[in-house]
Design a protein around this motif. Structure first.
Motif, short mmCIF file in Angstrom:
data_model
loop_
_atom_site.label_atom_id
_atom_site.label_comp_id
_atom_site.label_asym_id
_atom_site.label_seq_id
_atom_site.Cartn_x
_atom_site.Cartn_y
_atom_site.Cartn_z
N PRO A 53 9.23 -0.22 -17.94
CA PRO A 53 10.62 0.17 -17.61
C PRO A 53 11.32 0.90 -18.75
CG PRO A 53 10.16 -2.04 -16.81
CD PRO A 53 8.99 -1.65 -17.65
N THR A 64 7.48 -6.93 -13.38
CA THR A 64 7.79 -5.53 -13.68
C THR A 64 7.95 -4.70 -12.42
OG1 THR A 64 6.60 -5.71 -15.78
CG2 THR A 64 7.03 -3.49 -14.95
N ILE A 116 11.33 -5.26 -10.98
CA ILE A 116 12.38 -4.51 -11.68
C ILE A 116 12.38 -3.05 -11.23
CG2 ILE A 116 13.08 -3.63 -13.95
CD1 ILE A 116 11.99 -6.30 -15.12
N LEU A 117 11.20 -2.44 -11.20
CA LEU A 117 11.10 -1.02 -10.86
C LEU A 117 11.45 -0.76 -9.40
CD1 LEU A 117 7.81 -0.10 -12.77
CD2 LEU A 117 10.18 0.31 -13.49
N HIS A 118 11.11 -1.72 -8.54
CA HIS A 118 11.36 -1.58 -7.11
C HIS A 118 12.85 -1.43 -6.81
CE1 HIS A 118 11.79 -3.42 -2.98
NE2 HIS A 118 10.88 -2.50 -2.75
N LYS A 119 13.70 -1.95 -7.66
CA LYS A 119 15.15 -1.87 -7.45
C LYS A 119 15.68 -0.46 -7.74
CE LYS A 119 15.84 -6.72 -8.67
NZ LYS A 119 16.44 -7.66 -9.67
N ARG A 120 14.92 0.31 -8.51
CA ARG A 120 15.42 1.62 -8.96
C ARG A 120 14.64 2.80 -8.37
NH1 ARG A 120 16.31 3.58 -15.27
NH2 ARG A 120 17.09 5.66 -14.76
N TYR A 121 13.34 2.58 -8.11
CA TYR A 121 12.47 3.68 -7.67
C TYR A 121 11.75 3.34 -6.37
CZ TYR A 121 12.79 4.74 -12.73
OH TYR A 121 13.22 4.99 -14.01
N ARG A 135 12.39 9.87 -8.93
CA ARG A 135 12.71 9.04 -7.77
C ARG A 135 11.59 8.07 -7.40
NH1 ARG A 135 13.45 12.53 -2.96
NH2 ARG A 135 14.02 10.52 -2.01
N LYS A 163 12.51 5.29 -19.05
CA LYS A 163 13.84 5.82 -19.37
C LYS A 163 13.74 7.06 -20.24
CE LYS A 163 16.13 1.31 -19.10
NZ LYS A 163 16.85 0.26 -19.86
#
Length: 218
Positions: free
Chosen positions: A211, A98, A101-106, A3, A215
């Motif tokens: 990213p 980067t 990108i990560l801020h949108k998921r975590y 998370r 995964k």
């Protein structure tokens, strides 16, 4: 499930070496007492004693000044450092992209050793503050990596467990080992200053690899 991603700052997101080099060039311009020495000579003398950013800055200035000559005083240089350093940080390539990108998921957190004023200046001036839900700087928190307290503070801020989190950093002893001890996954940024950690969950050279690497972190 992962998370949260927690990051180290210097030599992970910020190119500390280049940031310091540019600062010292500017300092050479600002201080007339330094003009008798070549700028490159001044920069090299200061960096020589900084131990990749881990040395006490005032002591490093004193040692550099002893090499440069009696007309160069450490005190005003150190005061100038405290006032100005960090206002013109240099990010590694693709850091902002980067993090976006990560801020949108975590959830993203930042865990950094250093002076609050200098580190905050880097974070804000570089434009990356907006990505982080928690920013923990050792001087403010009262805990310095590799002490576990500063990691725990950031995890608590984000309301996540170590098992739900990944730490990303460049220093095996200060970043990777304590994160693993707490039960976090840990990803190491390959660099010239430290050998590969004995145990980690991934290694990258350029941050835009992160990213894809995440995964594969179970």
């Amino acid at each position: 499930m992962i998370r949260a991603i927690l990051f180290d700052l210097d030599e992970t997101l910020i190119d500390r070496a280049e940031t310091m080099r540019r600062f010292l060039i500017g300092q050479h311009k600002r201080f007339s007492a330094l003009h008798a020495k070549d700028c490159g000579e001044y920069v090299d003398a200061c960096i020589r004693y900084q131990d990749n950013g881990y040395a006490d800055k005032y002591e490093a200035y004193k040692l550099a000044c002893s090499d440069l000559g009696p007309y160069v005083l450490a005190e005003p240089l150190f005061e100038d450092f405290k006032e100005r350093y960090g206002k013109e940080p240099v990010l590694f390539s693709n850091v902002s992209e980067t993090l976006g990108i990560l801020h949108k998921r975590y959830l993203l957190g930042l865990v950094s050793n250093g002076r609050t004023s200098g580190q905050t200046a880097k974070i804000e001036s570089s434009g990356i503050a907006k990505f982080f839900s928690s920013i923990c700087i050792s001087e403010s928190v009262g805990s310095k990596k590799p002490d576990l307290g500063i990691f725990i503070k950031c995890l608590d801020d984000l309301s996540v467990s170590p098992q739900e989190s990944v730490f990303v950093g460049d220093n095996p002893e200060a970043d990777i080992e304590p994160a693993k001890f707490l039960g976090m996954r840990a990803i190491w940024r390959r660099n010239e200053f430290f050998p590969e950690p004995k145990s980690c969950d991934g290694i990258y050279s350029k941050i835009d690899e992160l990213p894809g690497l995440l995964k594969n972190v179970a």
